[in-house]
Write an enzyme that holds these catalytic residues in place. Structure first.
Site, PDB file in Angstrom:
ATOM      1  N   SER A  11       0.941  -1.300  -0.050  1.00 48.57           N
ATOM      2  CA  SER A  11       0.098  -0.031   0.012  1.00 48.57           C
ATOM      3  C   SER A  11       0.742   1.413   0.015  1.00 48.57           C
ATOM      4  O   SER A  11       0.350   2.389   0.636  1.00 48.57           O
ATOM      5  CB  SER A  11      -0.924  -0.113   1.298  1.00 48.57           C
ATOM      6  OG  SER A  11       0.042  -0.264   2.533  1.00 48.57           O
ATOM      7  N   ARG A 273      26.020   7.911  -4.310  1.00 46.06           N
ATOM      8  CA  ARG A 273      25.902   7.317  -2.949  1.00 46.06           C
ATOM      9  C   ARG A 273      27.186   6.409  -2.565  1.00 46.06           C
ATOM     10  O   ARG A 273      27.561   6.069  -1.588  1.00 46.06           O
ATOM     11  CB  ARG A 273      24.667   6.667  -2.789  1.00 46.06           C
ATOM     12  CG  ARG A 273      23.473   7.762  -2.575  1.00 46.06           C
ATOM     13  CD  ARG A 273      22.075   7.319  -2.335  1.00 46.06           C
ATOM     14  NE  ARG A 273      21.517   8.415  -2.311  1.00 46.06           N
ATOM     15  CZ  ARG A 273      20.190   8.541  -2.322  1.00 46.06           C
ATOM     16  NH1 ARG A 273      19.459   7.330  -2.263  1.00 46.06           N
ATOM     17  NH2 ARG A 273      19.577   9.634  -2.271  1.00 46.06           N
ATOM     18  N   SER A 370      13.398   7.079  -6.933  1.00 44.86           N
ATOM     19  CA  SER A 370      12.550   5.816  -6.560  1.00 44.86           C
ATOM     20  C   SER A 370      10.686   5.925  -6.448  1.00 44.86           C
ATOM     21  O   SER A 370      10.200   5.404  -6.904  1.00 44.86           O
ATOM     22  CB  SER A 370      13.124   5.252  -5.180  1.00 44.86           C
ATOM     23  OG  SER A 370      12.881   6.109  -4.154  1.00 44.86           O
TER      24      SER A 370
END
Ligand code: SIN
Length: 520
Positions: A11, A273, A370
């Site tokens: 969800s 990163r 993302s």
């Protein structure tokens, strides 16, 4: 038994975006194991990247995405992501998403690591995920039913290999069966398989393990992104300190205030990163303590209210200007292999968001790509499902064997610590093989044949973490090079002969060889 046209497991942002874009006459059920907003999306601080500024261009965003991904990204997926990004942002604004604007009413665009331009949209300063979730929840149409506290523990697959349903357990342990034309995994990532992670407690690799048990292909599981800056106190990660803090002027220093990223990378603190994480990790191994020096950021608490609150709750006074940090597991570039529509290798089964692997991120995800991935690919899948006739997959009534009494499962904290130590930022064959052997001592090759509904949801979660940890470990053994989120001390460079190879894993029936990794 409940029936739906589309059953969505999970969800978060991708799940809600999909549900909201499916045709109103479709019967849609969202099944989620906790409360609706207890996933990674709600925690997202960083924002959503999209080339919306007039000086920007989708192709610049595409190039940054490819560079961060070390050029092994699926080009088509990366183009889809970056070209469709601006439209997705505009749609969200239209449906009331409260992104941050400047005093002149212009969208505020932030900058994060490895982006060539300012293109990150934020909400509530560092609360983009929460703002996004609120917006997507508000616009959910009435044809979408949400079932919280239903833990999906088995995908139902018929003899033709088609997915036709799911079995779940509710809070009381009752088992329920759902059938649907289309079943979508939107269960998020697996950061919790590591002891230090920015991920929500719910990110336990469920969708990856479910898909693997069901016989789907998974790809790129060795590529794991470690975020450089988790708030780190008493040897524990306490939550994310967004890269946006470095974007706003935060600097990494050691205990003597020496700059950590000086002479390491031309982009200094905003280097990709994996470069920053590896540097901090090495420094910590040499006994240094690392801090984010935030003294140069004006109005820190106003700009980063969530982070300031987090620090305060852990006894760090941000007005003193130093936040102790260390890297932790943040994002899985790999997952259930899909095409750019979201179709997995099992008919009737789809995957979107972090659980999926379209290959869009390659070997390392660019910051703030993302949430965008979830939104863009969910929209594409909605279009596909809206234009695909419902399909009734046959239920052959296949039943699994009763659970034997001699099963064992690891202690979860032990599993997490071992993954951090042996399959973490720096990997080598000895540690990887030791971890593989340990993971396999829990009879991993038998579990898919048993009715695991007999276990508690806690035990099933541990099993899913174990299976996902094995997928990461085994893929890391296969890839004999270093690239993006996968660093092998025994193969420290990128290798041309690995550039076009993807590590794909698929469970092979016990009659054939189990756990045989396939290289393409
Ligand atoms: C962050 O805020 O640093 C994380 C954002 C992201 O992972 O994209």
């Amino acid at each position: 038994m409940d029936k739906a046209d589309v059953l969505i497991l999970g969800s978060g942002g991708a799940a809600l975006q999909l549900a909201g874009k499916l045709d109103a006459e479709k019967n849609v059920i969202i099944i989620t194991k906790s409360f609706m907003d207890h996933g990674n999306t709600s925690l997202a601080q960083g924002g959503i990247a999209a080339a919306i500024d007039e000086k920007d261009n989708s192709l610049f965003h595409f190039m940054d995405t490819m560079t961060a991904g070390r050029f092994v990204n699926n080009h088509q997926a990366a183009l889809q992501l970056t070209i469709e990004g601006p439209a997705v942002i505009r749609e969200l604004i239209k449906s009331g998403c409260a992104f941050d604007h400047d005093a002149f009413g212009k969208l505020t665009l932030g900058k994060e690591g490895a982006h060539s331009l300012n293109r990150i949209v934020h909400g509530g300063g560092d609360q983009t995920g929460k703002i996004l979730m609120n917006c997507l929840k508000t616009v959910l149409p009435p044809n979408v039913k949400v079932m919280e506290h239903h833990f999906a523990f088995e995908l139902l697959i018929n003899v033709s290999g088609h997915c036709y349903g799911v079995r779940t357990k509710d809070k009381q342990g009752n088992v329920q069966t759902f059938h649907a034309s289309h079943i979508v995994l939107a269960t998020g990532g697996c950061g919790q398989i590591y002891s230090c992670t920015s991920n929500a407690e719910t990110a336990t690799g469920d969708g990856m393990a479910l898909a693997y048990f069901a016989g789907a292909e998974l790809a790129d599981m060795e590529y794991m992104q470690f975020h450089p800056t988790l708030l780190y106190i008493n040897d524990e990660g306490k939550g994310l300190i967004s890269e946006a803090v470095r974007g706003a002027g935060g600097i990494l220093v050691d205990e003597k205030e020496r700059r950590v990223m000086k002479n390491v990378h031309p982009l200094l603190d905003l280097a990709p990163r994996h470069v920053v994480s590896q540097t901090i990790f090495k420094q910590r191994q040499q006994g240094h303590e690392i801090f984010l020096d935030i003294r140069g950021i004006e109005h820190f608490t106003k700009k980063f209210p969530f982070i300031a609150k987090l620090c305060m709750s852990e006894g760090i006074d941000v007005s003193e200007g130093f936040i102790p940090v260390a890297p932790g597991c943040h994002f899985s570039m790999g997952g259930v292999k899909t095409d750019t529509v979201g179709r997995t290798t099992i008919k009737g089964l789809y995957a979107i968001g972090e659980v999926a692997c379209t290959g869009v991120h390659g070997a390392n995800r660019l910051a703030s790509n993302s949430l965008l991935e979830g939104l863009v690919f969910a929209k594409t899948l909605a279009h596909h499902l809206n234009t695909t006739a419902p399909y009734s997959h046959k239920d052959d009534g296949i039943h699994k064997k009763n659970l034997p009494s001699d099963y064992t499962l690891p202690v979860r904290t032990h599993l997490q610590k071992r993954m951090m130590d042996k399959v973490g930022i720096f990997r080598d064959i000895d540690n990887l093989e030791a971890q593989q052997k340990w993971l396999e001592s829990f009879s991993l090759n038998r579990w898919h044949t048993f009715d695991i509904g007999m276990l508690t949801t806690e035990q099933i979660t541990t099993l899913f973490m174990l299976q996902t940890a094995w997928l990461v470990t085994n893929s890391a053994i296969q890839r004999e090079e270093s690239r993006g989120g996968h660093y092998r001390l025994d193969f420290p460079a990128e290798r041309m002969d690995w550039r076009n190879q993807q590590v794909i894993q698929k469970r092979i029936d016990e009659k054939r060889k189990l756990h045989e990794p396939v290289k393409t």
